[in-house]
Design a protein around this motif. Structure first.
Motif, PDB file in Angstrom:
ATOM      1  N   ASN A   1       8.560  13.105 -21.013  1.00 23.54           N
ATOM      2  CA  ASN A   1       7.428  12.621 -21.802  1.00 23.54           C
ATOM      3  C   ASN A   1       7.066  11.158 -21.600  1.00 23.54           C
ATOM      4  N   LEU A   2       8.003  10.332 -21.165  1.00 19.18           N
ATOM      5  CA  LEU A   2       7.724   8.909 -20.997  1.00 19.18           C
ATOM      6  C   LEU A   2       7.722   8.553 -19.516  1.00 19.18           C
ATOM      7  N   SER A   3       7.345   7.317 -19.219  1.00 14.03           N
ATOM      8  CA  SER A   3       7.375   6.853 -17.833  1.00 14.03           C
ATOM      9  C   SER A   3       8.795   6.954 -17.287  1.00 14.03           C
ATOM     10  N   LEU A   4       8.935   7.391 -16.055  1.00 16.22           N
ATOM     11  CA  LEU A   4      10.268   7.563 -15.470  1.00 16.22           C
ATOM     12  C   LEU A   4      10.977   6.214 -15.405  1.00 16.22           C
ATOM     13  N   PRO A   5      12.141   6.095 -16.050  1.00 15.53           N
ATOM     14  CA  PRO A   5      12.789   4.788 -16.213  1.00 15.53           C
ATOM     15  C   PRO A   5      13.756   4.435 -15.089  1.00 15.53           C
ATOM     16  N   PHE A   6      13.394   4.695 -13.874  1.00 14.64           N
ATOM     17  CA  PHE A   6      14.287   4.360 -12.761  1.00 14.64           C
ATOM     18  C   PHE A   6      13.480   4.144 -11.484  1.00 14.64           C
TER      19      PHE A   6
ATOM     20  N   CYS B   1       0.831  -1.213   0.000  1.00 16.14           N
ATOM     21  CA  CYS B   1       0.000   0.000   0.000  1.00 16.14           C
ATOM     22  C   CYS B   1       0.858   1.253   0.000  1.00 16.14           C
ATOM     23  N   ASN B   2       1.937   1.231   0.799  1.00 17.69           N
ATOM     24  CA  ASN B   2       2.846   2.381   0.822  1.00 17.69           C
ATOM     25  C   ASN B   2       3.543   2.560  -0.518  1.00 17.69           C
ATOM     26  N   GLY B   3       3.872   1.446  -1.163  1.00 15.97           N
ATOM     27  CA  GLY B   3       4.543   1.523  -2.451  1.00 15.97           C
ATOM     28  C   GLY B   3       3.670   2.078  -3.552  1.00 15.97           C
ATOM     29  N   ARG B   4       2.368   1.842  -3.448  1.00 15.39           N
ATOM     30  CA  ARG B   4       1.446   2.338  -4.468  1.00 15.39           C
ATOM     31  C   ARG B   4       1.000   3.763  -4.195  1.00 15.39           C
ATOM     32  N   LYS B   5       0.864   4.100  -2.914  1.00 20.41           N
ATOM     33  CA  LYS B   5       0.303   5.406  -2.578  1.00 20.41           C
ATOM     34  C   LYS B   5       1.286   6.293  -1.827  1.00 20.41           C
ATOM     35  N   GLY B   6       2.534   5.807  -1.693  1.00 20.14           N
ATOM     36  CA  GLY B   6       3.494   6.534  -0.871  1.00 20.14           C
ATOM     37  C   GLY B   6       3.856   7.907  -1.421  1.00 20.14           C
ATOM     38  N   ARG B   7       4.712   8.587  -0.680  1.00 23.38           N
ATOM     39  CA  ARG B   7       5.067   9.966  -1.020  1.00 23.38           C
ATOM     40  C   ARG B   7       6.033  10.066  -2.195  1.00 23.38           C
ATOM     41  N   ARG B   8       6.695   8.959  -2.555  1.00 18.89           N
ATOM     42  CA  ARG B   8       7.694   8.982  -3.615  1.00 18.89           C
ATOM     43  C   ARG B   8       8.736  10.069  -3.340  1.00 18.89           C
ATOM     44  N   VAL B   9       9.327   9.990  -2.159  1.00 20.56           N
ATOM     45  CA  VAL B   9      10.233  11.045  -1.712  1.00 20.56           C
ATOM     46  C   VAL B   9      11.394  11.243  -2.674  1.00 20.56           C
ATOM     47  N   PHE B  10      12.020  10.144  -3.095  1.00 20.98           N
ATOM     48  CA  PHE B  10      13.194  10.269  -3.951  1.00 20.98           C
ATOM     49  C   PHE B  10      12.835  10.859  -5.316  1.00 20.98           C
ATOM     50  N   VAL B  11      11.690  10.451  -5.857  1.00 24.93           N
ATOM     51  CA  VAL B  11      11.261  10.990  -7.151  1.00 24.93           C
ATOM     52  C   VAL B  11      10.993  12.484  -7.034  1.00 24.93           C
ATOM     53  N   ARG B  12      10.331  12.872  -5.955  1.00 24.07           N
ATOM     54  CA  ARG B  12      10.041  14.302  -5.760  1.00 24.07           C
ATOM     55  C   ARG B  12      11.329  15.102  -5.593  1.00 24.07           C
TER      56      ARG B  12
ATOM     57  N   GLY C   1      15.993  24.014 -14.725  1.00 27.06           N
ATOM     58  CA  GLY C   1      14.873  24.867 -15.109  1.00 27.06           C
ATOM     59  C   GLY C   1      13.793  24.126 -15.868  1.00 27.06           C
ATOM     60  N   VAL C   2      13.658  22.823 -15.591  1.00 26.37           N
ATOM     61  CA  VAL C   2      12.706  21.972 -16.314  1.00 26.37           C
ATOM     62  C   VAL C   2      11.700  21.374 -15.337  1.00 26.37           C
ATOM     63  N   GLU C   3      10.431  21.429 -15.689  1.00 24.53           N
ATOM     64  CA  GLU C   3       9.369  20.819 -14.883  1.00 24.53           C
ATOM     65  C   GLU C   3       9.172  19.371 -15.346  1.00 24.53           C
ATOM     66  N   ILE C   4       9.406  18.431 -14.451  1.00 21.07           N
ATOM     67  CA  ILE C   4       9.159  17.018 -14.740  1.00 21.07           C
ATOM     68  C   ILE C   4       7.802  16.657 -14.118  1.00 21.07           C
ATOM     69  N   PRO C   5       6.802  16.330 -14.913  1.00 23.81           N
ATOM     70  CA  PRO C   5       5.477  16.048 -14.342  1.00 23.81           C
ATOM     71  C   PRO C   5       5.445  14.746 -13.558  1.00 23.81           C
ATOM     72  N   LEU C   6       4.689  14.750 -12.450  1.00 19.51           N
ATOM     73  CA  LEU C   6       4.519  13.541 -11.643  1.00 19.51           C
ATOM     74  C   LEU C   6       3.524  12.581 -12.284  1.00 19.51           C
ATOM     75  N   LYS C   7       2.568  13.144 -13.053  1.00 16.58           N
ATOM     76  CA  LYS C   7       1.533  12.313 -13.667  1.00 16.58           C
ATOM     77  C   LYS C   7       1.500  12.567 -15.170  1.00 16.58           C
ATOM     78  N   ASN C   8       0.965  11.574 -15.904  1.00 17.83           N
ATOM     79  CA  ASN C   8       0.849  11.733 -17.350  1.00 17.83           C
ATOM     80  C   ASN C   8      -0.438  12.469 -17.705  1.00 17.83           C
ATOM     81  N   SER C   9      -0.714  12.585 -18.990  1.00 16.30           N
ATOM     82  CA  SER C   9      -1.888  13.341 -19.446  1.00 16.30           C
ATOM     83  C   SER C   9      -3.199  12.717 -18.999  1.00 16.30           C
ATOM     84  N   GLU C  10      -3.172  11.421 -18.655  1.00 16.02           N
ATOM     85  CA  GLU C  10      -4.373  10.734 -18.189  1.00 16.02           C
ATOM     86  C   GLU C  10      -4.531  10.800 -16.679  1.00 16.02           C
ATOM     87  N   GLY C  11      -3.603  11.485 -16.018  1.00 14.21           N
ATOM     88  CA  GLY C  11      -3.677  11.616 -14.569  1.00 14.21           C
ATOM     89  C   GLY C  11      -3.106  10.439 -13.806  1.00 14.21           C
TER      90      GLY C  11
END
Length: 748
Positions: free
Chosen positions: A496-501, A393-404, A415-425
């Motif tokens: 633009n793509l899923s974060l590969p890490f 549950c934490n892995g699916r809904k966690g804060r994703r600290v390292f990604v943030r 100076g680049v905004e990396i989106p947390l979610k894709n166009s579908e949310g």
């Protein structure tokens, strides 16, 4: 206005600015301790001393002359500790001789702007005006700030480090010792706590489910924050010298040290149910312990210490193994070294481990297979135990600290905004390891750790220096990983793509990450390179060599080593961790002789049983009289190897395959076959390929100091017990892996 609110305002207005002004020194005689580190540590020590006085029966009125609740008194002590040298921040970098008077003026202006009551303002201003012994501190709080100031810089002050005899030490430290005795009598006021999470890999890598691995990592990360919150609530955040990566070092009141130990150990078990932490307590410490380490304090007696047999070995490992001059070991770092030894001993002597019973009649967890199932995962229709369910549950809904953190880094540095979610949310994180591996079907498990950092940390002369060293390492390794991500994957893919890490661990001087297999090599090499290029690391390295130049056996060089395990995505992650850990040890063995960043990698093409990197390497590459690989490599060799691989990639696939098969058949066969292949290709490419083969033999010799080793094209005689070895197979393997298609900026 409450004292706590005043302190909060001070932090908001001053702390960030001071923490970033590393050029602003605490003492011009000590060019490696920033003003902020000194102020923060003084505040933490002052609060801890105040808490100790309260536990010994002193009242807030008795301490500061005002009736305050305990939390307000702690906030007051923390504020006075932070603000006592604020005059240095106003005066600039060097002219500190009049900083007390300037500090009073500066603080008075600021306090008046906040409409602070006169009696509280007087308490704060008097603490600033009397924080030196020569100024005659009067109230207990003023004496506490004065003593905390001395404690915070004891190990860094040249007058104390130069005192070599008992009489010189007494003469130098006498006034501080008298003040310490007047406040605390014969019982020293402080203890150090050192903690480290137990069996962390058993908790994180218990299963190969990515959400559970991620969730376990998030839970442990949240425990670091809960330890900080515990100190903020009951003592002060500044009492933590270091906290991160599942470990911490802190200052606590001597009379409450065991309570803190039990509280933190219970916190980990309560939150995880099975993961524990070992916490050890130092003996009570005072001014001399922080300034001069363990007894005996004076250099004269230390030089006379002799031993035979095991006693001699222990003396050598404590002194001469690290330094030429024993006297340079006599400081706070010696206390930390003893604590670290206690910690390892306590871990080895643990007789109990947390265990959840699962009776035969119980249905087992579908994930770990060890504990009784209790809850259903509706997403995958699996029954899980409470622990795996919580991780998932934490892995699916966690804060994703390292990604943030990475997203914030990209915004700040690129100076680049990396989106947390894709166009579908939907989240842009890999749902599982299969999604992370992609079409390759393979993953690279990267484990990076600092070289010799523990020994260097134990040479830090003061808590402020220790904190500074730890924070530089933490910041630098994060920047190195994020820069490597940016270089390896490129902006377009990251945006633009899923974060590969997937970052599993990132703290202290180590990191663990999983990426698609073809990116593993480039990422590992770039992490090593970006770390050494980091300005904070370069400055810290200069500081260490300047500070210890007449004591170190060899110049300090800050670098990392990496273990890289590459395998099919179906391999158990715990197995890959163990393998990467073994490869890291092989890399570190080379780092000890070369004093450089190093990497050792292994690509598992077929199922194996052994988890030992050394056993697997020998089984795969060791032949009679020769070794079919030149691993591990230094950072520079690794960069050169990928360049050689790119040159070899111009050969046809069938030619590369035949060349790899010829290496297996022997030295002469492979050399003859290489000559044959070179003769067959176009003349305009012949010279390039022949030069490439020669490069393979030349660059291997950089690992050894011997000039008498035999070389023949891409084969070279090893100076140990491996016979002849070659890097050709490693280069061909990198081509097949796809590593040659990955470059800086994600360009193919």
């Amino acid at each position: 206005m409450s004292v706590y609110r005043i302190f909060t305002d001070f932090q908001q207005e001053f702390s960030n600015r001071l923490s970033q002004a590393d050029y602003m020194l605490a003492d011009t005689r000590i060019p490696w301790v920033s003003l902020y580190d000194h102020l923060s540590l003084t505040a933490g020590i002052a609060v801890t001393m105040t808490k100790e006085l309260l536990s010994r029966g002193r009242s807030p009125n008795n301490i500061c002359g005002i009736d305050l609740p305990e939390n307000e008194l702690r906030a007051l002590a923390c504020l006075c500790g932070f603000i006592h040298d604020i005059g240095k921040a106003r005066m600039g970098e060097t002219k500190y001789y009049n900083h007390v008077q300037e500090g009073i003026k500066y603080a008075q202006e600021w306090l008046e702007s906040k409409n602070i009551q006169n009696h509280l303002r007087s308490v704060i201003l008097n603490a600033i005006g009397r924080h030196h012994l020569r100024d005659g501190p009067q109230t207990i709080l003023e004496q506490v700030i004065c003593l905390a100031d001395s404690y915070a810089s004891a190990g860094d002050r040249p007058e104390l480090s130069k005192a070599s005899t008992v009489s010189e030490l007494v003469q130098t430290a006498n006034e501080n010792l008298d003040l310490e005795h007047s406040l605390f009598g014969d019982h020293k006021p402080l203890c150090f706590l050192l903690g480290d999470t137990d069996a962390i890999k058993e908790y994180i890598y218990e299963t190969s489910s990515l959400p559970e691995i991620r969730g376990a990592s998030e839970i442990l990360l949240s425990l670091d924050e809960k330890v900080r919150e515990l100190f903020r609530e009951h003592l002060a955040a500044e009492s933590l010298i270091y906290c991160g990566g599942g470990g911490f070092l802190a200052i606590v009141p001597a009379s409450q040290a065991e309570e803190w130990q039990k509280h933190i150990e219970a916190l980990y078990l309560k939150e995880t149910h099975i993961a524990t932490i070992t916490v050890v307590i130092s003996e009570p410490v005072g001014y001399m312990d922080i300034g001069r380490g363990l007894i005996p304090y004076d250099d004269e007696q230390v030089r006379k210490l002799v031993g035979r047999g095991i006693a001699g070995d222990l003396l050598f490992s404590h002194f001469e193994a690290l330094l030429q001059n024993r006297a340079r070991r006599k400081n706070f770092g010696e206390v930390v070294a003893k604590l670290s030894s206690q910690l390892q001993q306590a871990k080895r002597q643990k007789e109990e481990a947390s265990f959840l019973e699962a009776l035969p009649i119980y249905s087992r967890c579908h994930s770990c297979g060890k504990r009784a199932s209790a809850k259903q995962d509706d997403v995958k229709a699996e029954w899980l135990c409470d622990i795996c369910y919580e991780k998932r549950c934490n892995g699916r809904k966690g804060r994703r600290v390292f990604v943030r953190r990475f997203i914030e880094w990209a915004k700040t540095n690129k100076g680049v905004e990396i989106p947390l979610k894709n166009s579908e949310g939907k989240p842009r994180f890999p749902e599982d390891l299969d999604a992370l591996a992609g079409d390759e079907g393979r993953i690279a498990f990267l484990y990076v750790d600092g070289n010799n950092m523990g020994d260097l940390l134990q040479l830090m002369p003061s808590p402020a220096s220790y904190r500074h060293f730890s924070q530089v390492l933490h910041s630098a390794i994060s920047d190195a990983l994020f820069s490597a991500f940016w270089n390896a994957f490129g902006e377009a893919r990251l945006r633009n793509l899923s974060l590969p890490f997937e970052i599993i661990a990132l703290g202290g001087d180590d990191l663990v990450a999983i990426v698609p297999a073809s990116y593993g090599w480039a990422l590992a090499v770039q992490v090593l390179e970006e770390f050494e290029k980091n300005l904070g690391v370069q400055k810290l390295e200069c500081e260490l060599n300047e500070r210890l130049k007449d004591a170190l056996l060899k110049a300090a060089h800050l670098s990392l080593s990496a273990g890289l395990a590459i395998a099919d995505v179906k391999y158990p992650v715990r197995f890959l961790f163990d393998l990467a850990e073994g490869l890291l040890k092989e890399a570190k063995r080379l780092a000890r002789t070369t004093q450089n960043g190093t990497i050792c990698h292994l690509w598992l093409r077929a199922p194996v049983i052994s988890e030992s990197a050394k056993v697997l390497m020998d089984e795969l590459y060791k032949r009679e009289g020769r070794y079919l690989t030149a691993r591990p490599y230094t950072k520079d060799q690794a960069k050169e190897l990928i360049g050689i691989a790119r040159e070899l990639s111009t050969l046809a696939t069938s030619q590369r395959k035949s060349l790899a098969e010829s290496i297996e058949k022997g030295i002469h066969v492979s050399l003859n076959y290489a000559l044959y292949q070179a003769a067959r290709i176009d003349k305009d490419k012949q010279e390039t390929i022949i030069e490439t083969f020669e490069k393979l033999g030349t660059f291997m010799s950089k690992n050894t100091k011997s000039q008498n080793l035999k070389k023949f094209w891409f084969w070279q005689e090893d100076n140990q017990d491996k016979g002849w070895q070659t890097a050709l197979l490693d280069a061909l393997e990198l081509i097949e892996l796809g590593a040659t298609k990955v470059g800086y900026g994600g360009k193919s």
